[in-house]
Every structure is written in structure tokens, then in C-alpha cells.
Design a protein around this motif. Structure first.
Motif, PDB file in Angstrom:
ATOM      1  N   THR A 120       0.806  -1.220   0.000  1.00  0.00           N
ATOM      2  CA  THR A 120       0.000   0.000   0.000  1.00  0.00           C
ATOM      3  C   THR A 120       0.840   1.272   0.000  1.00  0.00           C
ATOM      4  N   ARG A 121       2.149   1.153  -0.046  1.00  0.00           N
ATOM      5  CA  ARG A 121       2.996   2.346  -0.077  1.00  0.00           C
ATOM      6  C   ARG A 121       4.198   2.072  -0.974  1.00  0.00           C
ATOM      7  N   PHE A 122       4.734   3.150  -1.507  1.00  0.00           N
ATOM      8  CA  PHE A 122       5.878   3.021  -2.394  1.00  0.00           C
ATOM      9  C   PHE A 122       7.152   2.846  -1.562  1.00  0.00           C
ATOM     10  N   THR A 123       7.993   1.923  -2.017  1.00  0.00           N
ATOM     11  CA  THR A 123       9.241   1.631  -1.322  1.00  0.00           C
ATOM     12  C   THR A 123      10.250   1.066  -2.308  1.00  0.00           C
ATOM     13  N   LEU A 124      11.523   1.169  -1.950  1.00  0.00           N
ATOM     14  CA  LEU A 124      12.603   0.616  -2.774  1.00  0.00           C
ATOM     15  C   LEU A 124      13.057  -0.750  -2.278  1.00  0.00           C
ATOM     16  N   GLU A 125      12.297  -1.330  -1.374  1.00  0.00           N
ATOM     17  CA  GLU A 125      12.700  -2.634  -0.833  1.00  0.00           C
ATOM     18  C   GLU A 125      12.788  -3.717  -1.911  1.00  0.00           C
ATOM     19  N   PRO A 126      11.835  -3.799  -2.891  1.00  0.00           N
ATOM     20  CA  PRO A 126      11.997  -4.818  -3.941  1.00  0.00           C
ATOM     21  C   PRO A 126      13.302  -4.677  -4.700  1.00  0.00           C
ATOM     22  N   TRP A 127      13.737  -3.444  -4.958  1.00  0.00           N
ATOM     23  CA  TRP A 127      14.994  -3.235  -5.663  1.00  0.00           C
ATOM     24  C   TRP A 127      16.183  -3.616  -4.792  1.00  0.00           C
ATOM     25  N   ALA A 128      16.085  -3.363  -3.504  1.00  0.00           N
ATOM     26  CA  ALA A 128      17.171  -3.752  -2.612  1.00  0.00           C
ATOM     27  C   ALA A 128      17.319  -5.275  -2.577  1.00  0.00           C
ATOM     28  N   ARG A 129      16.193  -5.976  -2.506  1.00  0.00           N
ATOM     29  CA  ARG A 129      16.247  -7.441  -2.506  1.00  0.00           C
ATOM     30  C   ARG A 129      16.756  -7.968  -3.845  1.00  0.00           C
ATOM     31  N   LEU A 130      16.347  -7.300  -4.926  1.00  0.00           N
ATOM     32  CA  LEU A 130      16.815  -7.729  -6.251  1.00  0.00           C
ATOM     33  C   LEU A 130      18.317  -7.560  -6.382  1.00  0.00           C
ATOM     34  N   LEU A 131      18.824  -6.384  -6.028  1.00  0.00           N
ATOM     35  CA  LEU A 131      20.248  -6.107  -6.210  1.00  0.00           C
ATOM     36  C   LEU A 131      21.118  -6.914  -5.258  1.00  0.00           C
ATOM     37  N   ASN A 132      20.560  -7.373  -4.146  1.00  0.00           N
ATOM     38  CA  ASN A 132      21.316  -8.178  -3.191  1.00  0.00           C
ATOM     39  C   ASN A 132      21.217  -9.675  -3.469  1.00  0.00           C
ATOM     40  N   ASP A 133      20.440 -10.049  -4.467  1.00  0.00           N
ATOM     41  CA  ASP A 133      20.310 -11.476  -4.778  1.00  0.00           C
ATOM     42  C   ASP A 133      21.624 -11.985  -5.352  1.00  0.00           C
ATOM     43  N   PRO A 134      22.191 -13.057  -4.791  1.00  0.00           N
ATOM     44  CA  PRO A 134      23.495 -13.548  -5.283  1.00  0.00           C
ATOM     45  C   PRO A 134      23.460 -14.084  -6.699  1.00  0.00           C
ATOM     46  N   ALA A 135      22.261 -14.420  -7.219  1.00  0.00           N
ATOM     47  CA  ALA A 135      22.172 -14.972  -8.569  1.00  0.00           C
ATOM     48  C   ALA A 135      22.155 -13.887  -9.641  1.00  0.00           C
ATOM     49  N   LEU A 136      21.977 -12.622  -9.256  1.00  0.00           N
ATOM     50  CA  LEU A 136      21.797 -11.567 -10.246  1.00  0.00           C
ATOM     51  C   LEU A 136      23.026 -11.346 -11.130  1.00  0.00           C
ATOM     52  N   PRO A 137      24.246 -11.236 -10.602  1.00  0.00           N
ATOM     53  CA  PRO A 137      25.400 -10.998 -11.501  1.00  0.00           C
ATOM     54  C   PRO A 137      25.575 -12.073 -12.554  1.00  0.00           C
ATOM     55  N   GLY A 138      25.487 -13.341 -12.136  1.00  0.00           N
ATOM     56  CA  GLY A 138      25.628 -14.421 -13.108  1.00  0.00           C
ATOM     57  C   GLY A 138      24.505 -14.426 -14.126  1.00  0.00           C
ATOM     58  N   ALA A 139      23.282 -14.079 -13.683  1.00  0.00           N
ATOM     59  CA  ALA A 139      22.153 -14.021 -14.608  1.00  0.00           C
ATOM     60  C   ALA A 139      22.354 -12.940 -15.656  1.00  0.00           C
ATOM     61  N   LEU A 140      22.869 -11.793 -15.242  1.00  0.00           N
ATOM     62  CA  LEU A 140      23.114 -10.711 -16.202  1.00  0.00           C
ATOM     63  C   LEU A 140      24.201 -11.099 -17.201  1.00  0.00           C
ATOM     64  N   ILE A 141      25.253 -11.756 -16.732  1.00  0.00           N
ATOM     65  CA  ILE A 141      26.332 -12.162 -17.641  1.00  0.00           C
ATOM     66  C   ILE A 141      25.810 -13.143 -18.678  1.00  0.00           C
ATOM     67  N   ALA A 142      25.072 -14.156 -18.221  1.00  0.00           N
ATOM     68  CA  ALA A 142      24.530 -15.145 -19.156  1.00  0.00           C
ATOM     69  C   ALA A 142      23.565 -14.501 -20.138  1.00  0.00           C
ATOM     70  N   THR A 143      22.771 -13.536 -19.671  1.00  0.00           N
ATOM     71  CA  THR A 143      21.821 -12.848 -20.539  1.00  0.00           C
ATOM     72  C   THR A 143      22.540 -12.061 -21.622  1.00  0.00           C
ATOM     73  N   LEU A 144      23.552 -11.297 -21.241  1.00  0.00           N
ATOM     74  CA  LEU A 144      24.263 -10.459 -22.214  1.00  0.00           C
ATOM     75  C   LEU A 144      25.058 -11.301 -23.195  1.00  0.00           C
ATOM     76  N   VAL A 145      25.702 -12.360 -22.718  1.00  0.00           N
ATOM     77  CA  VAL A 145      26.509 -13.199 -23.613  1.00  0.00           C
ATOM     78  C   VAL A 145      25.617 -13.898 -24.630  1.00  0.00           C
ATOM     79  N   SER A 146      24.533 -14.518 -24.151  1.00  0.00           N
ATOM     80  CA  SER A 146      23.653 -15.240 -25.074  1.00  0.00           C
ATOM     81  C   SER A 146      22.891 -14.291 -25.987  1.00  0.00           C
ATOM     82  N   GLY A 147      22.441 -13.139 -25.466  1.00  0.00           N
ATOM     83  CA  GLY A 147      21.672 -12.211 -26.289  1.00  0.00           C
ATOM     84  C   GLY A 147      22.499 -11.546 -27.365  1.00  0.00           C
ATOM     85  N   PHE A 148      23.610 -10.917 -26.966  1.00  0.00           N
ATOM     86  CA  PHE A 148      24.456 -10.241 -27.954  1.00  0.00           C
ATOM     87  C   PHE A 148      25.186 -11.252 -28.829  1.00  0.00           C
ATOM     88  N   GLY A 149      25.613 -12.366 -28.248  1.00  0.00           N
ATOM     89  CA  GLY A 149      26.320 -13.370 -29.049  1.00  0.00           C
ATOM     90  C   GLY A 149      25.458 -13.919 -30.163  1.00  0.00           C
TER      91      GLY A 149
END
Length: 573
Positions: free
Chosen positions: A55-84
Motif C-alpha cells: 500500500t505504499r511506495f518503497t525501494l525494498e523490492p529493488w534492494a532485494r533484487l540487487l542483493n540477490d546472489p544470482a543476479l550478476p551471473g544471470a546478467l552475464i549469461a543474458t548479455l553473452v547469449s543475447g548479444f552473441g
């Protein structure tokens, strides 16, 4: 007073009709769900979703997203497969067109486009997985006499960390699409005249094509390339089959959050979907910067005066690369069909001990039920798309105005990642009581079917010689009679081909089926992707083969019906 020729008479424009509302209706069908979907995703991304307690605006979802340990590897795999995959598909398309134009290889390659264009992405991914897996067909052919493997090797030939197998599969599927777009664009830039002029000045065939044809044709390829890049950076069904698993690509990671039993992860998923959109936008912007850099360097190279050689090495290299990719896709389909009828097939045998229809007999009844759903959904989406496209093109021709800027809006569903707005669109369907209905399912498929139907039909429709239409009007035919008795019979082949393209696109939809159908409707695509996670390869082969068979049948009908209908009219064949 001299008489003017009959066809020079300026005819009065058609009076205003309800047909004028069709482009507006089509535009609303595009913009409303996408806009509502994006808003419905952005609000939860910042914590606002009252139905789930936000019911209120917050940046908590972004904090949880950026702190997720799987995010860096997911971004690398996404960029390599997409651009490649996009770079490989673009290089193969341009390199082959430059090196092999007018050759036997060029003509044969164009004939192989239709099967790979018709087959859904998931079926291509499953076929390539059957080929490249550690226990796949290619290693079976080479083992143990060439590799020494008595057991399947513990090597990640698919689902590798960086998504290289996924990139190869995406390039296999997208190269025929880009090549088809290039073939359509070449007819509009007078490429033979440009090549003849360059060759008369002493330029080699490859250099002549790159210096004179590519700069003229690339602007028409820009939007298809952006669509391929956006799709490759956000694909889910192929990534579930061939992509890495720990961590997966960003789109798959977001998809898992949306489907997690913990409803609080919906907010994190919305933030991840917004990030996926930003990744695609940044990827397109980066590609655009690359275009500007290559254009600046290309102008210097063009002005340098290098003539180039005979092009034999380039012809061999690019032809070999393109045919290798096309062969990989077709071989995957054949191996997929072989697995569906295989009996016992132990490693490392290159051929099954026996062939049997037992798997088909066991799976045919449930597969046919799923197949009927796929068929009806595809026919409904393709039929509605065809009606809207015919209305838009007819109104365009009657009004005499060609909305060139609207082409960007046409590509909007292809440029925006599906996962970035389908969750918000699902929230919209829930609020209006359509979630999980067949109507919502057809609507979600229509968003992606209509652009391809328009692209397939627009040029043939616009190229029709208007003198036939003027002749019919001079003989007293009404606008509807001209449309029904002149245009449609003459354009029957491209109309059916566009319908087959739309049907194939509908069959291939995975994420829209899951979101809009709310799990109530299973298609051959959703079943094939679900079974590919660990089911018997024979069962996977049955579903994937049926998934590929439906679009291929549609394309065969698009070719065969006009040939039969006009078998006694040589000019219409």
C-alpha cells in the motif's frame, strides 16, 4: 480538346466508412495492454500492489533484487547469449548475402528458410539439445571410436554457465528470419544496378556488396535486428531448455520469482522485470552506438578505394557457416522425430536397437487434446490478426496515406520484453474478470501474431498493380466487390502465407499462454518445455514433433491450396 487516357482519369476517393476505425482499433489493441502491463509491473516494482498488501511506495523490492546472489551471473549469461546470438545471426546473414549472391548456394539457402521459420523456438531448442547434449546424437556418432568415451562425458555442452549453447540455438532460429527480412529489403534498393556499377569500377563482388548495397539496405533491417536482440535478451522457453540453471538468465530468474509460492517475491519479480526492460533498452542503445561507430569507420573504408579480391574465400567461409547453422536446426528436427519412435537406445549406439510406435500410442490421446487447444488458439489468433491487417491495408490504400511512423508501434510488442509487461497485463485481466479465459489467451497471442502477419502481407498488398483495381471501378464494381473479387483472388498466396506465419507465431508462444491462461490451458509448447526438464526423451520427442508439425502443415497448406485453386490459371500460379 485532347482526350486523356482512361487510366489517367482521377477517380473520386472512397467515401468514409467504418473501415477507417480499424487502424485505430488495431492501435488500441497494441497500446492498451502494453501500457497497462508496464504500469502494472512498475507499480509493484516500487512496492505498490494493494491486492498483495503493498500500500505504499518503497525501494525494498529493488534492494532485494540487487542483493540477490544470482543476479550478476544471470546478467552475464543474458548479455553473452543475447548479444552473441544477435551478432552471429547478423554476421551470417550479411556475410552470406555479400559473398554468395546469385550463386547456387544462395538459391538453395533460400529454399531451406521456410522449415526453420515455421518451427517454434522451443522445438528448435529441444532438437539442438538432443544433438549437443553429453549423451546426444553427435557424441554418439563419434563415440567411442573417435572420442574414447564409454560413458557420456561430464561436460556442459548444453546449459553451460555463459549460455553459449543458448546463443547458438538462438542464432539458428533467428538467422533465417533476418535473411528473409534482407531478401525482402533487397528488392527495394535496386541492388543489381548498384552491384553492376561497383563491379564496372573494378570492385570485387563482396566489397561491391558491402560498399554499395549494405548501406542502402541496413535501415530497413534495423527494426528486425532490434526485435531479434530484444527477444534474445529476454527469451524464456529456449533458456529453460538450453540456458544455464544456477544461475539462469535474467528472464528465467524473473519468471521463477513470479511463480514462487511466496507472494512477497512478486514484488521482487516486478523489479526484475523492470530491470529486464532496462537491459533490453540499454542493449538496443548500445547496438545503435555500434551502428554509428561502424558507419563512421565504414565511410573511411569506402572512401579508401580498396577493391577487394575475387571473394572465393569469403564465399566458402560464409556459405559454410550459414549451411552449418541451417543443417544444425534441420538435423535437430530429424533427431527429435527419431527419438519419438525409438525403442531401446543405449549409449553409445548411434542408432536405436529398434523402432516402435509404442510411445505414440501411449501419448497420442493426451497429446491430441493439447494439440486441439493449440490448433484452435492458433486459428483464432491468426484469423483475428488477418482481419485486422486486411482492414488496415485496405484503409491505407483507399485513403492513399501510408503510416510509415506507425511501423515503430507495430514492432512495440516485439521490442518490449514479454516478461516486462505480461505480469501487469495479467493484473489487468484479473481486475476485469478475464484472467484464465480463452478470450484473454487469444488476446495475449494476438499481440505477437499481428505484427508478423502485417510484415508478411504488407509488401505484397502494396505492390499489387493498381490498374486492376481501376479497371474494376471503371466497370462499376463497388469497393467491397473490388476487394473480394479482385484483390483477394490475386493475393491468395501471400494472404495464406501471412496466415500461416501468424499461426506459427501463436503455436510458439510460451509465456503469454502461462500468464493469460493462468494454468488452465496447456498447449504443445508449454507441455514440450515442461517435459524437457527431465522426462523421457521419447515423450519429449512426441510433443516437440507435434509442435513443429502444426506450423509446417500450415505452411504446406499455404503453398498447396493456391496451386490447386489456380491449377488452370497459369498467370495466378
Amino acid at each position: 480538346m485532347p482526350l486523356r487516357p482512361l487510366f489517367a482519369v482521377r477517380l473520386r476517393p472512397f467515401p468514409a466508412s467504418p473501415l477507417a476505425l480499424v487502424p485505430l482499433l488495431t492501435l488500441l489493441l497494441f497500446l492498451v495492454p502494453i501500457a497497462a502491463g508496464l504500469i502494472g509491473t512498475w507499480l509493484p516494482a516500487f512496492g505498490f500492489l494493494p491486492n498483495l498488501g503493498g500500500t505504499r511506495f518503497t525501494l525494498e523490492p529493488w534492494a532485494r533484487l540487487l542483493n540477490d546472489p544470482a543476479l550478476p551471473g544471470a546478467l552475464i549469461a543474458t548479455l553473452v547469449s543475447g548479444f552473441g546470438s544477435t551478432l552471429l545471426a547478423f554476421a551470417l546473414t550479411v556475410g552470406f548475402a555479400a559473398a554468395a549472391q546469385g550463386t547456387w548456394a544462395y538459391r538453395q539457402a533460400t529454399r531451406l528458410l521456410a522449415p526453420l521459420l515455421a518451427v517454434p523456438h522451443a522445438a528448435i531448442a529441444i532438437g539442438i539439445a538432443f544433438l549437443l547434449a553429453p549423451s546426444g546424437f553427435l557424441l554418439r556418432l563419434l563415440s567411442p571410436w573417435a572420442t574414447g568415451f564409454d560413458l557420456p562425458p561430464d561436460v556442459a555442452t548444453i546449459q553451460d554457465r555463459y549460455g553459449l549453447a543458448l546463443a547458438l540455438a538462438l542464432a539458428t532460429k533467428e538467422t533465417p528470419f533476418l535473411l528473409l527480412m534482407l531478401l525482402g529489403a533487397l528488392g527495394q534498393v535496386q541492388s543489381p544496378q548498384r552491384l553492376a556499377t561497383a563491379r564496372s569500377l573494378g570492385y570485387g563482388p563482396v566489397t561491391a556488396w558491402l560498399k554499395t548495397v549494405l548501406p542502402a539496405v541496413y535501415p530497413q533491417l534495423r527494426l528486425p535486428i532490434y526485435a531479434v536482440l530484444a527477444f534474445s535478451l529476454s527469451v524464456i522457453d529456449m533458456a529453460l531448455i538450453l540456458g544455464p540453471t544456477a544461475p539462469p538468465t535474467l528472464a528465467v530468474l524473473v519468471f521463477r520469482w513470479f511463480n514462487d509460492p511466496d507472494l512477497a517475491l512478486r514484488f521482487v519479480g516486478a523489479a526484475g522485470a523492470t530491470l529486464q526492460l532496462l537491459v533490453v533498452v540499454a542493449g538496443i542503445a548500445l547496438w545503435r552506438l555500434g551502428e554509428l561507430l561502424v558507419a563512421r569507420l565504414g565511410r573511411r573504408w569506402t572512401a579508401g578505394g580498396a577493391r577487394g579480391g575475387s571473394g572465393r574465400t569469403a564465399r566458402t567461409t560464409w556459405s559454410g557457416g550459414l549451411f552449418a547453422v541451417l543443417t544444425l536446426g534441420l538435423a535437430g528436427l530429424l533427431v527429435m522425430a527419431l527419438w519419438s519412435v525409438a525403442g531401446r537406445w543405449r549409449w553409445p549406439a548411434a542408432w536405436p536397437d529398434s523402432l516402435s510406435a509404442a510411445t505414440w500410442s501411449r501419448q497420442l490421446e493426451p497429446a491430441m487434446e493439447t494439440g486441439w487447444t493449440t490448433l484452435l488458439l492458433g486459428l483464432a489468433a491468426a484469423g483475428l490478426a488477418l482481419l485486422l491487417v486486411l482492414g488496415c491495408l485496405e484503409q491505407e490504400q483507399r485513403s492513399g496515406r501510408r503510416p510509415t511512423r506507425a511501423l515503430w508501434l507495430l514492432y512495440l510488442p516485439l521490442l518490449v520484453p514479454q516478461v516486462a509487461f505480461l505480469f501487469g497485463a495479467q493484473v489487468l485481466t484479473v481486475s476485469v474478470g478475464l484472467n484464465g479465459s480463452f478470450t484473454a489467451l487469444v488476446w495475449s497471442h494476438l499481440l505477437f501474431v499481428l505484427p508478423y502477419v502485417f510484415l508478411a502481407l504488407a509488401e505484397p498488398w502494396r505492390r499489387l498493380d493498381t490498374r486492376y483495381l481501376r479497371s474494376a471501378r471503371c466497370l462499376g464494381a463497388t469497393p467491397f466487390t473490388v476487394f473480394w473479387r479482385v484483390k483477394l483472388p490475386m493475393l491468395l498466396r501471400p494472404v495464406l502465407f501471412a496466415t500461416a506465419v501468424g499461426f506459427a507465431v501463436s503455436v510458439a508462444q510460451y509465456l503469454p499462454t502461462l500468464f493469460a491462461g493462468a494454468g488452465r490451458y496447456a498447449t504443445l509448447t508449454t507441455e514440450a518445455v515442461a517435459l524437457s526438464a527431465g522426462a523421457d526423451r521419447r515423450i519429449v520427442g512426441v510433443y516437440a514433433f507435434l509442435q513443429a508439425l502444426l506450423p509446417l502443415t500450415a505452411f504446406a497448406a499455404a503453398v498447396g491450396l493456391p496451386a490447386w485453386r489456380y491449377r488452370r490459371r497459369r498467370a495466378l500460379q
